[in-house]
Design an enzyme around this catalytic site. Structure first.
Site, PDB file in Angstrom:
ATOM      1  N   ASP A  15      -1.069  -3.649  -1.719  1.00  0.00           N
ATOM      2  CA  ASP A  15      -1.677  -2.314  -1.647  1.00  0.00           C
ATOM      3  C   ASP A  15      -1.265  -1.567  -0.386  1.00  0.00           C
ATOM      4  OD1 ASP A  15      -3.129  -3.780   0.215  1.00  0.00           O
ATOM      5  OD2 ASP A  15      -5.092  -3.253  -0.581  1.00  0.00           O
ATOM      6  N   TYR A  69       6.459  -3.775   7.777  1.00  0.00           N
ATOM      7  CA  TYR A  69       6.147  -4.671   6.657  1.00  0.00           C
ATOM      8  C   TYR A  69       5.928  -3.883   5.371  1.00  0.00           C
ATOM      9  CZ  TYR A  69       3.143  -7.150   3.403  1.00  0.00           C
ATOM     10  OH  TYR A  69       2.580  -7.651   2.248  1.00  0.00           O
ATOM     11  N   LYS A  79       8.148  -3.628   1.766  1.00  0.00           N
ATOM     12  CA  LYS A  79       7.608  -3.933   0.439  1.00  0.00           C
ATOM     13  C   LYS A  79       7.744  -2.728  -0.493  1.00  0.00           C
ATOM     14  CE  LYS A  79       5.801  -7.206  -0.788  1.00  0.00           C
ATOM     15  NZ  LYS A  79       6.358  -8.419  -1.463  1.00  0.00           N
TER      16      LYS A  79
END
Length: 342
Positions: A129, A156, A160
């Site tokens: 999320d 990060y 993703k």
């Protein structure tokens, strides 16, 4: 003869390891191949309960190593690929973004190239999320849906999100049969001790200071790892090709509430809490709306946070050797002990 052969990448990590347990136990006619590079967060002791089972095999390797991955796909002829393999600690991405790009983006590309070349029937990308950014603390009515625009905050989450976009591109351009799941914060057994919940449990048990970023008011939606594994299982078997499914627990808590819950359960004083400087770009609130997963595939979480956190704390109390080996570094010797003479 096994019905399916499934490659689980990152299967010695926290969520991947739990998924390996789940699939090996639930589907004795599926061959589960666990691929992990055994970096600092990969712990083969997590997979000890399934070692020796006829439908499980471990392979050590890096998803970004193209020659190795193509050789593995040539040999094994996988039906399904589930990609958990990722650098996932936000703090580490702030310190060293490069490894996050290599593993999370380039590694994903290599896996999809091999999946295309060898006719994999489903490639599933396990996302987060965090690709949606964050939500304001003063709007509890707002939630992430599958339509929420990507708006990343850290190297990060950017890595993703990049991987997710690449997965979509491979589906649209090459027809690769893909699905993506985006989950809220996981907790449960075998969680690496640098993450919030296991870190606080292990430090509280040793009467050490519990570092909390800022004022501790950042909100996370907590999802028990078992419920996450069950959701991915459903998506693999019933999910629609080309779709994203959000997986959330509807268990919002501030970081401070989580820490105080742990202290209360362990009968430790709140004086162990110490507030530290907030990290750069710290997201305020995550909250997922899992309605699509619930209505289309019939998923329902088994755990609420109150029961799940108690079970998790009990697991850490019952499995001190597992996390003490990580803190001491002993877990990194497990591969040689288990496989060195084979």
């Amino acid at each position: 003869m096994m019905d399916k052969k499934i490659l689980v990448t990152g299967g010695a990590g926290f969520i991947g390891g739990n998924f390996v347990h789940y699939m090996v136990d639930k589907y004795p006619n599926y061959m589960i191949v666990n691929l992990d590079a055994l970096t600092y967060a990969g712990n083969l002791e997590t997979c000890q309960p399934v070692e020796g089972k006829p439908n499980y095999k471990f392979v050590k390797g890096d998803i970004a190593d193209r020659d190795f991955i193509f050789d593995l796909f040539e040999k094994e002829k996988f039906d399904i690929v589930v990609n958990f393999a990722a650098e996932s600690h936000v703090d580490r991405s702030v310190t060293d973004p490069e490894i996050f790009i290599k593993t999370n983006v380039l590694g994903t590309q290599v896996l999809m190239d091999a999946s295309r070349a060898y006719g994999v029937e489903r490639y599933h990308q396990v996302s987060t999320d965090e690709v949606y950014g964050d939500l304001p603390l003063n709007r509890p009515d707002l939630f992430f849906t599958e339509e929420t625009p990507l708006h990343t905050s850290s190297p990060y989450s950017a890595s993703k999100a990049s991987a997710d976009l690449l997965v979509f591109a491979y589906h649209r351009t090459f027809g690769l049969p893909i699905t993506i799941s985006r989950c809220s914060n996981n907790y449960g057994p075998y969680h690496f001790p640098e993450k919030l919940i296991p870190l606080m449990i292990s430090r509280a048990l040793n009467d050490e200071q519990l570092p909390v970023y800022g004022n501790g008011e950042n909100v996370r939606d907590w999802l028990h790892v078992y419920d996450h594994c069950a959701a991915i299982d459903l998506i693999l078997h019933k999910g629609k090709i080309g779709e994203v499914y959000n997986v959330g627990g509807h268990n919002e808590r501030t970081n401070l509430e989580v820490v105080k819950t742990i202290l209360k359960a362990l009968n430790k004083p709140e004086s162990l809490i110490t507030y530290v400087k907030d990290r750069p770009g710290h997201d305020l609130r995550y909250a997922i709306d899992p309605q699509k997963l619930e209505t289309e595939l019939g998923w329902k979480p088994t755990y609420n946070f109150d029961t799940g956190i108690q079970q998790t704390i009990e697991w850490y109390l019952d499995n001190k050797q597992w996390w003490e080996n990580i803190i001491s570094g002993e877990y990194q010797n497990y591969f040689e002990k288990q496989y060195g003479d084979k």
